[in-house]
Each structure stands twice: as structure tokens, then as C-alpha cells.
Design an enzyme around this catalytic site. Structure first.
Site, mmCIF file in Angstrom:
data_model
loop_
_atom_site.group_PDB
_atom_site.id
_atom_site.type_symbol
_atom_site.label_atom_id
_atom_site.label_comp_id
_atom_site.label_asym_id
_atom_site.label_seq_id
_atom_site.Cartn_x
_atom_site.Cartn_y
_atom_site.Cartn_z
ATOM 1 N N ASP A 99 34.281 -18.801 -19.822
ATOM 2 C CA ASP A 99 34.095 -17.575 -19.069
ATOM 3 C C ASP A 99 34.341 -17.844 -17.589
ATOM 4 O OD1 ASP A 99 33.158 -14.792 -18.942
ATOM 5 O OD2 ASP A 99 31.410 -15.627 -17.906
ATOM 6 N N GLU B 220 39.382 -18.340 -19.035
ATOM 7 C CA GLU B 220 39.562 -16.932 -18.694
ATOM 8 C C GLU B 220 40.157 -16.851 -17.299
ATOM 9 O OE1 GLU B 220 37.077 -12.763 -17.924
ATOM 10 O OE2 GLU B 220 36.044 -14.685 -17.892
#
Length: 624
Positions: free
Chosen positions: A339, A368
């Protein structure tokens, strides 16, 4: 004369795209004979923060209206390099710089990019040629089995209801409504996923947390009780392996939850959290401006206190021997999707990759990143994600935008530029494991983007109960099919966001996280995905083959996938329009012949593409 320079053409630069450290790169430019330079042109090349290098070019040959100049360069250092060309004519200095993506022009323009990566940079084989399936665990499948020790404060909802989204009187959205999807539910649907062609599951966070998205981690070493147990996760991985599937976890390492064993702001846990005492073993992980009430939080959200990733104690906890990464891999995880990777510092990423790869070079790390990850700058630092030592690959948001915009009317030229621009800048090892998608938990579902009104600047009240009408659904589904055909055959790995294959609708968070519609699926759409998967997995060119576009009419996107030395090439045609299209079939390589029609129709040498349809033609070079 053709262009002065074209970075995509082998007539000007070889090899195409990124190169590994120590490999020679050849450059050529074409100068008009009437602009004979006063002396040799030069290649001007540099890495950010370092001085320019001037490499003399030499005459290669004469052509009808120009002289070709060339040089070779062997990069010694990894990283993004920028370059242009310079020459002098009648005492005046001229520069060849980049315009319209890859074409060189005189003086005005940007710099060309050359990505140089570590010669030992290799990415895991298990994902190449595969199909990923992203699951938001609370909303995929509910096993109905009882779970123990469910934390207080959770509101259980009936499957399929609209997720809560309205704030309380203090303006806070608690995200405390749950639908009961769990790991056992995922395990029960493995036969369905295998039939769909899935080879890898990517699970949004499964660690204990006190909001339904679970990005506010409460305990990195424990499965959330509503999802099951750590043993359930190990069993899921073991069962998935029997179906030829791997499982990737979502790693949230830039922040924790305030309601966690580490911060313990609300006193839920027996541990002494950083919020409770400066003597806490976790205190050094966080940044307090005025202890305890004022602290650094992720995007200012006080329920998500930021961590100092390079704090030695935190790094050991996550990346050390016996730490979080090693623990979950020992239970069966094949790697991690990270993330907000741009918020993780380089040193932490390098420590993370080192630990993951110590568990096996086949373990993967995907970041990400929403932009071109090769030249991304974050917080004033030029990132080095894809040159070796950090990420294997990234979520491919640039592809997503290019595909959606093309299907909705963007010019084919701009689409090709968007796709090839990424292929030029990324190492081939990264390209083969790119996570390509049309929808995720962070964006509206593609079927809504294709068929419905735009949700830009719309309120959540507007989005909550807004569904596509019959025509909008037909249009969204038709465009989704065309886009998915592109996604499955472009370089990289297609990732299906759970429910997209079944016609599940939803605008932005939390409506893109509705429950999977078991018993109400669009079976025709599911069958469409199965057929794409069958074709994709039948040919190695979709695993790691090269790609080249074929120019046809504007509403048809055509390209080939091939290996340099192979005798088989796949030619793909996708019709984005609502009208039938006819395209003459011409094998893309000299000496090749049509061997098989995997999907589509050919009549008298013409491919007939139904509205929003696709065709896959297999051509080969007969053995003499």
C-alpha cells in the site's frame, strides 16, 4: 527523410526500451544533407544529480536526403538516465529533443529517458502468463461458519445491502459495518476461481483491524477474527496451491491504526501503546508533536498514525528475521502488494525486498504506484522502484487510464503512445508481471465508468443507490468486454476485481466494495472472461512475448504478441465501436501463415469484428 530520431524504432535505438547495466545501447540520428554539421554531433546523457556526458557520434552511412550518425553507450550505473542530441551548423547550436512521446524534433521538446536496471534483476516466474483476482475479503463470500472473539463495535449487515457511508454528528465515518465475508468463504470458491482461469489471489488486508477496509492495522501478526484464524489462512494457501493458485497479501506499512496493540489510543489492548506511555516499546515508531494528543497521522487522519519506517525497532519488527514478512510467507503467502509504496522510503523498501527474497526468489513484491513508476518523484526524491533492489512490479494505473479512455473515444495514436511509453520505460522483467486492471477498491468500477454518468464531483448520496439502467448496463458491459480483451492480451498480468466478471456495479468507495452477487451473476460475462483466460493461457507469447501495434482503422486496436526467435505469433484485434468492423488479415511477419482462429471470424481474408468484439488469430512460420 524520416524523423531526426525515434526512440521506439530500431533504426534509431537498439535495444528498445530499458536496458540492463553494462549492456551497450546504440543510437542513430538522421540529419538533412543541407544541414551538414560543422563537426561531429554528440549524444548528451546524464543521471539526475550528476554532470552531463558528451559522447561523439560518427558518420554511419548516407541516404537519399540525409546522413546517418551513430554511437554506442555502455551504462555503468543503474537508474534513470536522460538524454538528447546536439550539433552545430554554421556556428549555431541545435538540439534534438523529444516531442509527441518518442519523436525527436529540433530544439523544442523534453528529454528522452533511458532506464538502466541491475543485470541481476529478475522477477518471479509464477505470475507470468497468469491471471490475478483481487478480493476485498469482507465482501466476497461468507462461509457462515462461526468465529470467536469478535471485537466490540462491529455492526453486522445482511449480504448485499448498501455499505454505510454517512458520517456521524462529529463528521466521522467509522467504517464499522461488516458483511461477514471470510477466508473459509474464499476457500469454498476456489473451484469457481480456478474455472475462471485465476492463478493468483490478491487479498486486501486480512490482519486484525477495526474498520472494514482493514488498512488501519491493529495487529500485523493476527488474522482479523471475523475473517478467521491464522490457521485458516495457511489452509487457504495450501488449498489454493492444489488449484494452481498463489496468494498475495496487502502490506500496509506506512501507518498503523490508532486502535492497535502498537498505539492503543482507546485502551482496547493489554499492551502499553505509544499513545499511553513514552516508555512503550512502540513509542519510537511514531512522531509526537505534543504527547500524547498531537502526532503525525496519515494524511491528517488521526485514526491512522504514521510510523517511522526506518526506525530500527519497526524495521526489525516488519523486515527482521522472524518478523511479519517472514511469518506470513511461512504460512503460505507468495508475496505482498505494498500500500502507498511512494510513502515508503528507499531504505525500508530495500530491507523489505531483502527479507522477502530470503524466503525464496519466487516471492513477489508489487507496489501501489499511480504514475509512471520508472521516473516517479515522491517527497523530493527520485524513486528507484524498478531498477533492482526494491519492487518487482507495480499496479499499472497508466494502462488502466489508456484502455478506458481509448474505449470511450480517445485517439488510437494517443492510446499507442500511452502503452508503449510504459513499455519503453520499464524493464522487461517488470513488464511481464505488471498488475493490469480496470477496477480496484480505490476507484469506481469500470462498468460504471463505461456505461453510467460520471461521478466526478458527485456526492456519496448521489452514488449510493445509483444503478445503471438497462441501456447503460448494456453499454457498460459491452465496453467492459472490449476493454477486458485488451487487458488480457497486452503485456503484463490481468487482474480482475472481484465481481467485475459478474456485472457487479459500484461508484467510488464504499460502493465499489459491495458484496459479490452470488445467485445473481451475469453468467454471459463470466463465460466471456473464461474464454479470454483459455486463450491467454494457451500461448506462451502472452506470458512474456514482445508486442507491436498494427495500424488499422481508428475504431479497431490491433497488435501482435511474439517472441523474437519463436515461430508463432498471436494477432489481436479489438473493436471499440458499436458497429461491425472489417479488417483485412495480413500476417504480421513475412513468411508467416494463418494457423488457427482462436476467436473471431475470417471471410475471404477479411476479419469480421462484431460490435465491441475481438479476434485472436494465430500465425506461424512453416518449417521448411
Amino acid at each position: 527523410m524520416s524523423h531526426l530520431y525515434d526512440s521506439w524504432s530500431s533504426e534509431y535505438k537498439t535495444p528498445f526500451g530499458a536496458v540492463y547495466q553494462g549492456r551497450v545501447v546504440y543510437f542513430q540520428i538522421r540529419l538533412p544533407k543541407e544541414m551538414e554539421p560543422d563537426y561531429s554531433p554528440c549524444l548528451v546523457l546524464f543521471r539526475p544529480g550528476y554532470r552531463e556526458r558528451f559522447i561523439n557520434m560518427y558518420p554511419v552511412r548516407e541516404e537519399e536526403d540525409c546522413r546517418v550518425w551513430g554511437c554506442g553507450y555502455i551504462p555503468k550505473y543503474c537508474g534513470v538516465h536522460y538524454y538528447y542530441f546536439a550539433y552545430t551548423y554554421r556556428g549555431q547550436r541545435f538540439y534534438i529533443k523529444r516531442v509527441v512521446g518518442h519523436i525527436g524534433n529540433l530544439n523544442d521538446g523534453d528529454l528522452f529517458q533511458l532506464t538502466v536496471y541491475d543485470e541481476d534483476y529478475k522477477t518471479p516466474e509464477f505470475l507470468k502468463g497468469g491471471i490475478m483476482y483481487q478480493i476485498f475479503p469482507d465482501r466476497f463470500c461468507k462461509s457462515g461458519e462461526p468465529h470467536d472473539n469478535i471485537p466490540d463495535g462491529r455492526v453486522m449487515r445482511s449480504w448485499g445491502e448498501t455499505p454505510y457511508y454517512r458520517p456521524d454528528e462529529h463528521g466521522h465515518v467509522w467504517n464499522n459495518d461488516y458483511f461477514g465475508g471470510d477466508l473459509k468463504g474464499i476457500q469454498r470458491k476456489l473451484p469457481y476461481l480456478a474455472d475462471l482461469g485465476v492463478t493468483c489471489l490478491y487479498l486486501n488486508p486480512i490482519f486484525e483491524a477495526h474498520e472494514n477496509h482493514r488498512y488501519n492495522t491493529a495487529n500485523y501478526r493476527k488474522v482479523d477474527p471475523l475473517l478467521g484464524t491464522n490457521e485458516d489462512f495457511a489452509e487457504l494457501c495450501a488449498e489454493a496451491k492444489k488449484y494452481g493458485m498463489s496468494v498475495i497479501l496487502d502490506g500496509v506499512f506506512s501507518h498503523t491504526g490508532a486502535d492497535s496493540i502498537y498505539f492503543n489510543k482507546y485502551g482496547r489492548y493489554d499492551t502499553v501503546g505509544a499513545f499511553q506511555s513514552q516508555d512503550s516499546e512502540y513509542y519510537s515508531w511514531y512522531t509526537f508533536y505534543d504527547f500524547p494528543g498531537v502526532y503525525e497521522a496519515w494524511w491528517g487522519i488521526d485514526t491512522l498514525p504514521n510510523v517511522q519506517e526506518n526506525n530500527p525497532s519497526y524495521t526489525r519488527y516488519i523486515c527482521g528475521e522472524g518478523g511479519v514478512l517472514e511469518y506470513w510467507i511461512s504460512l503460505g503467502a507468495a508475496g505482498f502488494r505494498l500500500d502507498v509504496a511512494d510513502e515508503l522510503p528507499d531504505e525500508f523498501l530495500e530491507n523489505l525486498r531483502t527479507r522477502v527474497k530470503k524466503q525464496g526468489t519466487d516471492k513477489i513484491v508489487i507496489g501501489e504506484v499511480w504514475e509512471d513508476a520508472s521516473n516517479k518523484e515522491a517527497y523530493g526524491v527520485k524513486r528507484r522502484y524498478l531498477i533492482g533492489g526494491q519492487l518487482d512490479s507495480v499496479m499499472n494505473y497508466p494502462f488502466r487510464e489508456a484502455v478506458i479512455n481509448y474505449i470511450k473515444g480517445m485517439s488510437s495514436r494517443d492510446f499507442r503512445r500511452g502503452i508503449v511509453g510504459i513499455l519503453e520505460n520499464y524493464p522487461k522483467e517488470s513488464i511481464d508481471v505488471l498488475m493490469n486492471f480496470l477496477s480496484t477498491h480505490d476507484i469506481e468500477r469500470a462498468i460504471n465508468r463505461f456505461g453510467g454518468e460520471s461521478c466526478h464531483d458527485k456526492s456519496k448520496d448521489w452514488m449510493a443507490e445509483r444503478y445503471l439502467n438497462e441501456h447503460e448496463y448494456w453499454l457498460g458491459k459491452s465496453r467492459l468486454k472490449a476493454a477486458t480483451a485488451l487487458l488480457f492480451f497486452l503485456p503484463g498480468v490481468p487482474s480482475i476485481y472481484y465481481g467485475d466478471e459478474a456485472g457487479l456495479q459500484g461508484y467510488k468507495d464504499p460502493f465499489n466494495r459491495r458484496c459479490y452477487p452470488w445467485g445473481h451473476e451475469d453468467q454471459e460475462l463470466i463465460d466471456f472472461h473464461k474464454e479470454l483466460a483459455r486463450i491467454r493461457r494457451a500461448y506462451r507469447v502472452f506470458r512474456d512475448g514482445m508486442m507491436r501495434f498494427i495500424k488499422v482503422q481508428e475504431d479497431v486496436m490491433a497488435f501482435i504478441r511474439y517472441h523474437e526467435s519463436a515461430r508463432v505469433a498471436a494477432q489481436i484485434y479489438v473493436n471499440r465501436s458499436g458497429q461491425e468492423q472489417a479488417v483485412p488479415f495480413v500476417p504480421a511477419f513475412e513468411g508467416y501463415e494463418l494457423e488457427r482462429i482462436e476467436h473471431g471470424v475470417i471471410e475471404d481474408g477479411v476479419i469480421r469484428l462484431e460490435p465491441y468484439g475481438y479476434a485472436v488469430m494465430i500465425a506461424n512460420k512453416p518449417r521448411v
